[in-house]
Design an enzyme around this catalytic site. Structure first.
Site, PDB file in Angstrom:
ATOM      1  N   LYS A   1      -2.671 -27.776 -70.194  1.00  0.00           N
ATOM      2  CA  LYS A   1      -2.237 -26.452 -70.645  1.00  0.00           C
ATOM      3  C   LYS A   1      -2.895 -25.987 -71.942  1.00  0.00           C
ATOM      4  O   LYS A   1      -3.050 -26.745 -72.884  1.00  0.00           O
ATOM      5  CB  LYS A   1      -0.707 -26.434 -70.858  1.00  0.00           C
ATOM      6  CG  LYS A   1       0.112 -26.547 -69.600  1.00  0.00           C
ATOM      7  CD  LYS A   1      -0.114 -25.418 -68.606  1.00  0.00           C
ATOM      8  CE  LYS A   1       0.454 -24.107 -69.056  1.00  0.00           C
ATOM      9  NZ  LYS A   1       1.916 -24.089 -69.090  1.00  0.00           N
TER      10      LYS A   1
ATOM     11  N   HIS B   1       0.789   0.176 -63.324  1.00  0.00           N
ATOM     12  CA  HIS B   1       1.737  -0.628 -62.536  1.00  0.00           C
ATOM     13  C   HIS B   1       1.215  -2.052 -62.308  1.00  0.00           C
ATOM     14  O   HIS B   1       1.582  -2.689 -61.323  1.00  0.00           O
ATOM     15  CB  HIS B   1       2.045   0.017 -61.174  1.00  0.00           C
ATOM     16  CG  HIS B   1       2.344   1.475 -61.244  1.00  0.00           C
ATOM     17  ND1 HIS B   1       3.621   1.976 -61.331  1.00  0.00           N
ATOM     18  CD2 HIS B   1       1.518   2.559 -61.265  1.00  0.00           C
ATOM     19  CE1 HIS B   1       3.588   3.293 -61.390  1.00  0.00           C
ATOM     20  NE2 HIS B   1       2.312   3.678 -61.363  1.00  0.00           N
TER      21      HIS B   1
ATOM     22  N   SER C   1       0.696 -28.182 -74.248  1.00  0.00           N
ATOM     23  CA  SER C   1       2.013 -28.556 -73.741  1.00  0.00           C
ATOM     24  C   SER C   1       2.259 -30.019 -74.077  1.00  0.00           C
ATOM     25  O   SER C   1       1.335 -30.834 -74.071  1.00  0.00           O
ATOM     26  CB  SER C   1       2.041 -28.351 -72.230  1.00  0.00           C
ATOM     27  OG  SER C   1       2.966 -29.236 -71.634  1.00  0.00           O
TER      28      SER C   1
END
Ligand code: ARG
Length: 459
Positions: free
Chosen positions: A282, A155, A276
């Site tokens: 990035k 989970h 980016s």
């Protein structure tokens, strides 16, 4: 002019021609079509339809076409409606009458079925090899990273500590099943339809057993209607490819998450990342995102063909021409996807300190409950007691590993002084030497098993 235009009074509409023409994509089958035609001409010679001289001319002409094809130097014409017509036309242009005899007793229906089965066999073998290479990269990582402990998640919540090697091996064994599925699809494809003719079986005395052998098939298909109509082997291949795609997509998803700053366990090599256009800081795991994204087309290609085939009665209908593009697309893309994933795995960096920093002692809560079980407490009661300790720690903002024994005893009297020993990663691993578990010896056994599997080599 078409090869089949004898009963027609006018040519095809230009739009119909463009609509109908499969050459732009089925020229991928050039080598298979030539191999099939050469074998068919040998079978015609054995059946007494072609002379030795005619056969020699055909074989030589086909070799020339193959050579020109290899150099991308074939001059196709608009009237060549598919690769089968194109090869026959090119051959007849080159060698005359002998070429015009090649299609004796054969139909494009058994021809295309044969070509595609040859293509599928070749492509699935290549996919098996690509999977094996990715597995080797995973094995190398597992051998290198058997000392790194990471949280395993369920989970996306921290669950229990595992060796990173254990995780890489999970990927390797999943791929082994994918490889089995591909190998099975390949054996389903391994039957020769040639000699089925259009639908009823060829009208000449062809030895189909010999013909199948000549083309490297395990044997001839036993029924001519099934031979020209069946596309289930393609669905099996596309489903096996989709299954690989799903495996790759799930592991890509994990690695994308792990490469975020919040997890920081891994970092992709610069060569497999992108930046980016706007944000200078990035470094994005685009390669993994594309791997996950490609999975859509693998499932789509399976679905596309399943929907196309489901309404087609027996035997051949032109709908079946739509089988090729999804097939070629899946084969091309799964091969590149596997190659990319292999390089990502081989080049990524693992950040050990970041991995260690993620380890929360709560990962050992199950071990604390197991401690009580060993003292004779029924597991449900042990689970409840430890659950209360966890709640206490959350409320009081303290680490479970720091709770004093006296306090532990207030939750269950059977906690002893040795309870603190539970809070050791090594102890947790040592308790999981069960077959398939994450204990060090168990992981070493898995590595040995993986090596045995990979030594067997491509099937
Ligand atoms: N281009 C066709 C295909 O891919 C070849 C078979 C044509 N057969 C026919 N009866 N028109 O299916």
């Amino acid at each position: 002019m078409k090869m089949w235009d004898g009963r027609f009074n006018k040519p095809s509409d230009r739009l119909m021609e463009a609509f109908h023409n499969s050459l732009p994509f089925d020229k991928t089958l050039l080598d298979e079509d030539i191999a099939g035609s050469a074998a068919w001409s040998r079978a015609l010679k054995s059946a007494g339809i072609l002379s030795a001289g005619e056969l020699a001319k055909i074989e030589k002409g086909l070799r020339r076409i193959a050579e020109a094809g290899g150099k991308n130097a074939l001059a196709f014409l608009p009237a060549d409606e598919d690769i089968h017509m194109a090869v026959e036309r090119l051959l007849t242009d080159k060698i005359g009458t002998a070429g015009a005899k090649l299609h004796t007793g054969r139909s494009r229906n058994d021809q295309v079925a044969t070509d595609v089965r040859l293509y599928v066999k070749k492509s699935l073998s290549a996919i098996i090899e690509s999977i094996a290479l990715l597995q080797k990269a995973l094995l190398a990582r597992a051998e290198k990273e058997c000392d790194i402990i990471i949280p395993a998640y369920t989970h996306l919540q921290q669950a229990q500590p595992v060796l990173l090697a254990h995780y890489w091996l999970s990927f390797l064994f999943a791929l082994e099943r994918d490889k089995d599925r591909i190998a099975h699809a390949r054996s389903t494809a391994d039957q020769c339809p040639l000699g089925a003719g259009a639908v009823a079986g060829t009208g000449f005395a062809i030895d189909r057993g010999e013909l199948a052998k000549d083309l490297g098939f395990s044997g001839p298909m036993p029924n001519s209607i099934d031979a020209v109509a069946s596309r289930d082997y393609l669905l099996e291949a596309l489903s096996a490819i989709a299954s690989i795609g799903i495996t790759l997509s799930r592991y890509a998803e994990d690695l994308i998450v792990w490469s975020s700053k919040e997890f920081g366990i891994i970092e992709l090599d610069d060569a497999w990342s992108s930046g980016s256009s706007m944000m200078p800081q990035k470094k994005n795991p685009d390669s993994l995102e594309l791997i996950r994204g490609k999975c859509g087309r693998f499932i789509g290609n399976y679905t596309r063909l399943a929907v196309t085939v489901k309404g087609v009665g027996l035997a051949y209908f032109k709908d079946l021409q739509e089988d090729k593009e999804p097939l070629f697309d899946s084969v091309t893309n799964i091969r590149i996807t596997l190659a990319v994933f292999r390089r990502i795995i081989a080049t990524l960096a693992v950040h050990r300190t970041a991995a260690a920093a993620l380890l929360d002692p709560l990962l050992l809560a199950t071990d604390l409950a197991d401690y009580l079980v060993v003292k004779g407490v029924p597991f449900r009661q042990a689970h409840k007691a430890v659950g209360r300790i966890v709640a206490y720690c959350a409320e009081n903002k303290c680490a479970i590993s720091k709770v004093p024994v006296a306090l532990l005893q207030s939750f269950h009297p059977l906690f002893g002084r040795d309870a603190v020993k539970v809070f050791s990663w090594e102890r947790a691993l040592a308790h999981r030497e069960v077959l398939g578990g994450t204990g060090r010896k168990s992981v070493a056994r898995q590595i040995a098993q993986a090596k045995r599997i990979l030594r067997k080599g491509p099937r």
